[in-house]
Design a protein around this motif. Structure first.
Motif, PDB file in Angstrom:
ATOM      1  N   ARG A 126     -11.997  79.476  16.681  1.00 31.28           N
ATOM      2  CA  ARG A 126     -12.833  79.400  15.486  1.00 31.28           C
ATOM      3  C   ARG A 126     -13.512  80.749  15.282  1.00 31.28           C
ATOM      4  NH1 ARG A 126     -17.952  76.778  14.122  1.00 31.28           N
ATOM      5  NH2 ARG A 126     -18.074  78.797  13.073  1.00 31.28           N
ATOM      6  N   ASN A 127     -13.998  80.987  14.067  1.00 35.90           N
ATOM      7  CA  ASN A 127     -14.676  82.252  13.778  1.00 35.90           C
ATOM      8  C   ASN A 127     -16.031  82.312  14.482  1.00 35.90           C
ATOM      9  OD1 ASN A 127     -16.827  81.156  12.028  1.00 35.90           O
ATOM     10  ND2 ASN A 127     -15.196  80.792  10.547  1.00 35.90           N
ATOM     11  N   GLY A 128     -16.661  83.473  14.399  1.00 34.21           N
ATOM     12  CA  GLY A 128     -17.914  83.677  15.121  1.00 34.21           C
ATOM     13  C   GLY A 128     -19.170  83.395  14.324  1.00 34.21           C
ATOM     14  N   GLU A 136     -22.928  74.702  16.609  1.00 36.12           N
ATOM     15  CA  GLU A 136     -22.806  75.064  18.023  1.00 36.12           C
ATOM     16  C   GLU A 136     -22.471  73.846  18.872  1.00 36.12           C
ATOM     17  OE1 GLU A 136     -25.772  76.390  21.560  1.00 36.12           O
ATOM     18  OE2 GLU A 136     -25.716  77.758  19.833  1.00 36.12           O
ATOM     19  N   LEU A 137     -23.140  72.747  18.613  1.00 36.46           N
ATOM     20  CA  LEU A 137     -22.870  71.522  19.377  1.00 36.46           C
ATOM     21  C   LEU A 137     -21.441  71.038  19.148  1.00 36.46           C
ATOM     22  CD1 LEU A 137     -26.224  69.591  18.844  1.00 36.46           C
ATOM     23  CD2 LEU A 137     -25.435  70.709  20.948  1.00 36.46           C
ATOM     24  N   ALA A 138     -20.948  71.204  17.920  1.00 30.69           N
ATOM     25  CA  ALA A 138     -19.568  70.822  17.620  1.00 30.69           C
ATOM     26  C   ALA A 138     -18.588  71.703  18.391  1.00 30.69           C
ATOM     27  CB  ALA A 138     -19.311  70.924  16.121  1.00 30.69           C
ATOM     28  N   LEU A 139     -18.911  72.987  18.493  1.00 28.73           N
ATOM     29  CA  LEU A 139     -18.075  73.905  19.268  1.00 28.73           C
ATOM     30  C   LEU A 139     -18.042  73.492  20.733  1.00 28.73           C
ATOM     31  CD1 LEU A 139     -16.507  76.543  19.839  1.00 28.73           C
ATOM     32  CD2 LEU A 139     -18.735  77.707  19.989  1.00 28.73           C
ATOM     33  N   THR A 145     -13.656  68.867  25.034  1.00 32.83           N
ATOM     34  CA  THR A 145     -12.479  68.030  24.777  1.00 32.83           C
ATOM     35  C   THR A 145     -11.191  68.726  25.219  1.00 32.83           C
ATOM     36  OG1 THR A 145     -13.533  66.936  22.897  1.00 32.83           O
ATOM     37  CG2 THR A 145     -11.125  66.880  22.979  1.00 32.83           C
ATOM     38  N   HIS A 146     -11.078  70.020  24.895  1.00 32.53           N
ATOM     39  CA  HIS A 146      -9.846  70.752  25.194  1.00 32.53           C
ATOM     40  C   HIS A 146      -9.776  71.261  26.634  1.00 32.53           C
ATOM     41  CE1 HIS A 146      -9.490  70.927  20.744  1.00 32.53           C
ATOM     42  NE2 HIS A 146      -8.203  70.978  21.001  1.00 32.53           N
ATOM     43  N   LYS A 147     -10.948  71.428  27.274  1.00 31.34           N
ATOM     44  CA  LYS A 147     -11.015  71.865  28.677  1.00 31.34           C
ATOM     45  C   LYS A 147     -10.213  73.148  28.948  1.00 31.34           C
ATOM     46  CE  LYS A 147     -11.755  67.234  30.616  1.00 31.34           C
ATOM     47  NZ  LYS A 147     -11.954  66.550  29.313  1.00 31.34           N
ATOM     48  N   ILE A 167     -22.673  77.132  26.735  1.00 29.09           N
ATOM     49  CA  ILE A 167     -21.415  76.391  26.821  1.00 29.09           C
ATOM     50  C   ILE A 167     -21.063  76.097  28.270  1.00 29.09           C
ATOM     51  CG2 ILE A 167     -18.949  76.413  26.274  1.00 29.09           C
ATOM     52  CD1 ILE A 167     -19.572  78.383  24.011  1.00 29.09           C
ATOM     53  N   GLN A 168     -21.275  77.074  29.142  1.00 29.94           N
ATOM     54  CA  GLN A 168     -20.891  76.921  30.550  1.00 29.94           C
ATOM     55  C   GLN A 168     -21.619  75.764  31.226  1.00 29.94           C
ATOM     56  OE1 GLN A 168     -22.102  79.774  33.616  1.00 29.94           O
ATOM     57  NE2 GLN A 168     -19.940  80.169  34.038  1.00 29.94           N
ATOM     58  N   LYS A 169     -22.817  75.453  30.744  1.00 31.04           N
ATOM     59  CA  LYS A 169     -23.551  74.315  31.306  1.00 31.04           C
ATOM     60  C   LYS A 169     -22.811  73.006  31.071  1.00 31.04           C
ATOM     61  CE  LYS A 169     -28.153  76.406  30.857  1.00 31.04           C
ATOM     62  NZ  LYS A 169     -29.471  76.337  30.163  1.00 31.04           N
ATOM     63  N   GLU A 170     -21.970  72.993  30.046  1.00 29.06           N
ATOM     64  CA  GLU A 170     -21.227  71.783  29.684  1.00 29.06           C
ATOM     65  C   GLU A 170     -19.767  71.836  30.121  1.00 29.06           C
ATOM     66  OE1 GLU A 170     -22.734  69.223  28.359  1.00 29.06           O
ATOM     67  OE2 GLU A 170     -24.662  70.259  28.112  1.00 29.06           O
ATOM     68  N   HIS A 171     -19.233  73.059  30.289  1.00 29.36           N
ATOM     69  CA  HIS A 171     -17.830  73.176  30.684  1.00 29.36           C
ATOM     70  C   HIS A 171     -17.625  74.414  31.553  1.00 29.36           C
ATOM     71  CE1 HIS A 171     -13.486  73.101  30.648  1.00 29.36           C
ATOM     72  NE2 HIS A 171     -13.486  74.344  30.195  1.00 29.36           N
TER      73      HIS A 171
END
Length: 232
Positions: A126-128, A136-139, A145-147, A167-171
């Protein structure tokens, strides 16, 4: 892998790009480029941001500082090359997620990657331009989801590093901030020719082509003076 503190900035000293990449994968790191400007203008906030992650010598100034501290085998590792080294080495074994740039730039980036790396496994992109918390939450949800194994974020510092930390906190994955690398990769921004890069004169080439950078480049004189006086 060894590291040194350069004006309080923890900077790793890889003896090869392969060593840095393997270290980053093993530790699921966020890779952060360190150059003379970041060392010279370090604040408590910027130091903490880099020191929480893996700072690597993106510029020749950082390399010279590390060598002066005793790391004689350290290699310069430009971020705009490192991410392509990762893609090249792991295109068949890892999955990749790309964030950054204008829509047309990220699309051109993905098209070129698919052309140059026939076996690349792209999870999504996706774009920046992430303008709201909802975006951000959707990203983050899409990444969860994609891992993906690797996430590249090209948005400029410190915005990209702060986003990668969230993001790293979640993945958990290997993350690298790329600044304007997508623009360079797609030809929207011209990098210095190989001779200038090889001879560590990329900064001079930029100055010749963008004289307005003189105010920014003059700080490099201070950096090298401090380096000579062993202030790092």
């Amino acid at each position: 892998m060894d590291y040194k503190l350069l004006n309080g900035v923890k900077t790793y000293a890889p003896s090869s790009r392969k060593q840095l990449i393997e270290f980053a994968f093993e530790n699921q790191s966020i890779l952060v480029a360190v150059n003379a400007e970041k060392i010279l203008h370090a604040t408590d906030e910027s130091r903490n941001l880099i020191n929480r992650n893996v700072g690597y010598p993106d510029g020749i100034g950082a390399v010279w500082a590390l060598k002066k501290k005793g790391d004689k085998t350290v290699v310069k590792t430009p971020g705009c090359e490192l991410w392509l080294d990762i893609v090249s080495a792991y295109q068949e074994d890892k999955t990749f997620y790309f964030v950054g740039g204008k829509q047309e730039v990220i699309e051109a980036t993905i098209d070129k990657l698919k052309f140059e790396f026939k076996n690349i496994r792209i999870s999504n992109f996706r774009n920046g331009y992430i303008k709201t918390k909802e975006e951000e939450l959707a990203l983050i949800e899409d990444i969860k989801t994609h891992k993906p194994d690797v996430v590249f974020v090209a948005m400029g510092s410190p915005k990209q590093e702060l986003l990668m930390e969230r993001i790293q906190k979640e993945h958990s994955a290997l993350y690298q901030g790329l600044g304007g690398s997508f623009d360079v990769y797609t030809g929207n921004v011209k990098r210095a020719p190989k001779w200038w890069v090889k001879n560590n004169l990329e900064w001079a080439y930029r100055l010749i082509n963008q004289p307005s950078r003189i105010k920014r480049q003059i700080h490099l004189v201070r950096f090298f003076a401090n380096l000579h006086l062993n202030r790092y």
